[in-house]
Design an enzyme around this catalytic site. Sequence first.
Site, PDB file in Angstrom:
ATOM      1  CD  GLU A 128      -2.800  -1.324   2.408  1.00  0.00           C
ATOM      2  OE1 GLU A 128      -2.674  -0.494   3.320  1.00  0.00           O
ATOM      3  OE2 GLU A 128      -3.641  -2.237   2.440  1.00  0.00           O
TER       4      GLU A 128
ATOM      5  CG  ASN B 129      -0.711  -6.984  -1.325  1.00  0.00           C
ATOM      6  OD1 ASN B 129      -1.318  -7.594  -2.205  1.00  0.00           O
ATOM      7  ND2 ASN B 129      -1.201  -6.806  -0.104  1.00  0.00           N
TER       8      ASN B 129
ATOM      9  CG  HIS C 159      -9.956  -5.555   0.438  1.00  0.00           C
ATOM     10  ND1 HIS C 159     -10.378  -6.615   1.210  1.00  0.00           N
ATOM     11  CD2 HIS C 159      -8.659  -5.357   0.749  1.00  0.00           C
ATOM     12  CE1 HIS C 159      -9.367  -7.049   1.957  1.00  0.00           C
ATOM     13  NE2 HIS C 159      -8.308  -6.295   1.694  1.00  0.00           N
TER      14      HIS C 159
ATOM     15  CD  GLU D  74      -4.965  -7.745   1.690  1.00  0.00           C
ATOM     16  OE1 GLU D  74      -5.832  -6.960   2.160  1.00  0.00           O
ATOM     17  OE2 GLU D  74      -3.746  -7.557   1.830  1.00  0.00           O
TER      18      GLU D  74
ATOM     19  CG  ASP E 155     -13.093  -8.527   1.245  1.00  0.00           C
ATOM     20  OD1 ASP E 155     -12.782  -7.687   0.358  1.00  0.00           O
ATOM     21  OD2 ASP E 155     -12.831  -8.351   2.446  1.00  0.00           O
TER      22      ASP E 155
END
Length: 469
Positions: free
Chosen positions: A166, A208, A245, A274, A276
């Site tokens: 990030e 990432n 996400h 990650e 979702d």
Amino acid sequence: MTQQLRRKRTRIAATWSVVAAGLAAAAAMTMVMAGTATAATTLGASAAQTGRFFGTAVPANKLSDSAYVTILNREFNQVTPENEMKIDATEPNQNQFSYGNADRIVQHARSQGMSVRGHTLAWHSQQPPWMQSLSGTALRNAMNNHITQVATHFRGQVFAWDVVNEAFADGGSGARRDSNLQRTGNDWIEVAFRTADAADPNALLCYNDYNIDNWTDAKTQAVYRMVQDFKQRGVPIDCVGLQSHFTGGSNYPSNYRTTLSSFAALGVDVHITELDIRNAPADAYRNTVRDCMAVARCKGITVWGVRDSDSWRSGEAPLLFNGSGQKKPAYDAVLAELNNGVPPTTPPTTAPTSRPPTTPPTTPPTTPPTQGPGGCTATVSLNSWQGGFVATVRVTAGSSGTNGWSVSMTLPSGAAVTNAWSANRSGNSGPVTFTNVSYNGRIAAGQTTEFGFQGTGVGTGMTPTCSAS
Ligand code: G2I
């Protein structure tokens, strides 16, 4: 890094791909030629058919929840510690390292033959107070020491690291995120990668981030340019992690596949790290998985939790299992897409080189022997990793060919077979026997066929014996 180390990593990664492709090809062949095998029935096994991983974030405290662990062990072949490898967890006081919870997750994963993604070595967030208060050279040195210590501790146990997490700003600027690490100098990211590479030359090193899913977003473009620049200048980067996400305000973008394939075209692997999705619509999950399967270098998917109740955004019910551990419609969509995949790398020469047909061929693929039995021999070759192995067994017919064959061997203590392909199996530890399936029993004199199996533990020292009928 030295070219020698570079080649080493490339070779190991390639070995994995070949093993994976072999698995995929073998599974495909079994499906096509025997007409008896069925598609895999768990997420991890389905992903493994195409050499991919399907994993989940795991927090250490859930390992004592038996309902959770049942699903984890059954469905997933990769784990990412949710918080336990972050800087505040692993170095709570400067130069005092704490690995207890991370080690517990790694041990669990290894005992189940699951691979581990490490998350994360350098991040502006979840820094312990001592690091938050540092700046300049002291912070840069602390970052490098942290990366060195942690990557060394987990060397051989973590196959990929989110080295930097990030580091880019949201919005349209395409700029780096302001942080204490960024203020140590713009080269902090490449220094982090070089430091990680020195500590663990065999791990895949990933950048990432979130909100780099939409190809036209400035943040996506900025990360793309950084990866392109790193590849051009030889900075050791192997993969890009798209957190994906699709919760909060973010949605699955229709150009997602373009993003995956564009990063892959730079010469890096792509991991969906990650995943979702708000309310877990089956369509969005299906599209996400389908896009990954369409890109050879999209090597795996990690969902950010098992059940909705385990999610950092539990209010959005964004995962594949409900709070009672039942499969949601999105689960079925994901499983179906994983079973539709094609091998991501060139299969071995005996395997189909394109997507297999859906109907079995009407003629057997090998020449039937005119006589038999004439004996047979078998050799085994291994591809091993920490906690597991894939064995490839080559069966060679003797002077008069075979109508059927049976290969027996004794597994070393502690080793166990988890699945086999292109053979029927009896036993899963100690003495095990594999017999031909319908399409590969007949081997002409001097010709060969192969079958394989995957196991946990250490597989070295197996001596196969073959008998023909
Ligand atoms: O925020 C979602 C993810 C975004 N990408 C990087 C990931 O590392 C991040 O994971 C989340 C975890 O899922 C949360 O579990 O990172 C959060 C922290 O940034 C994690 O939340 C923290 C809470 O903030 C803490 O209060 C809590 O002590 O989890 C900790 C452990 O439960």
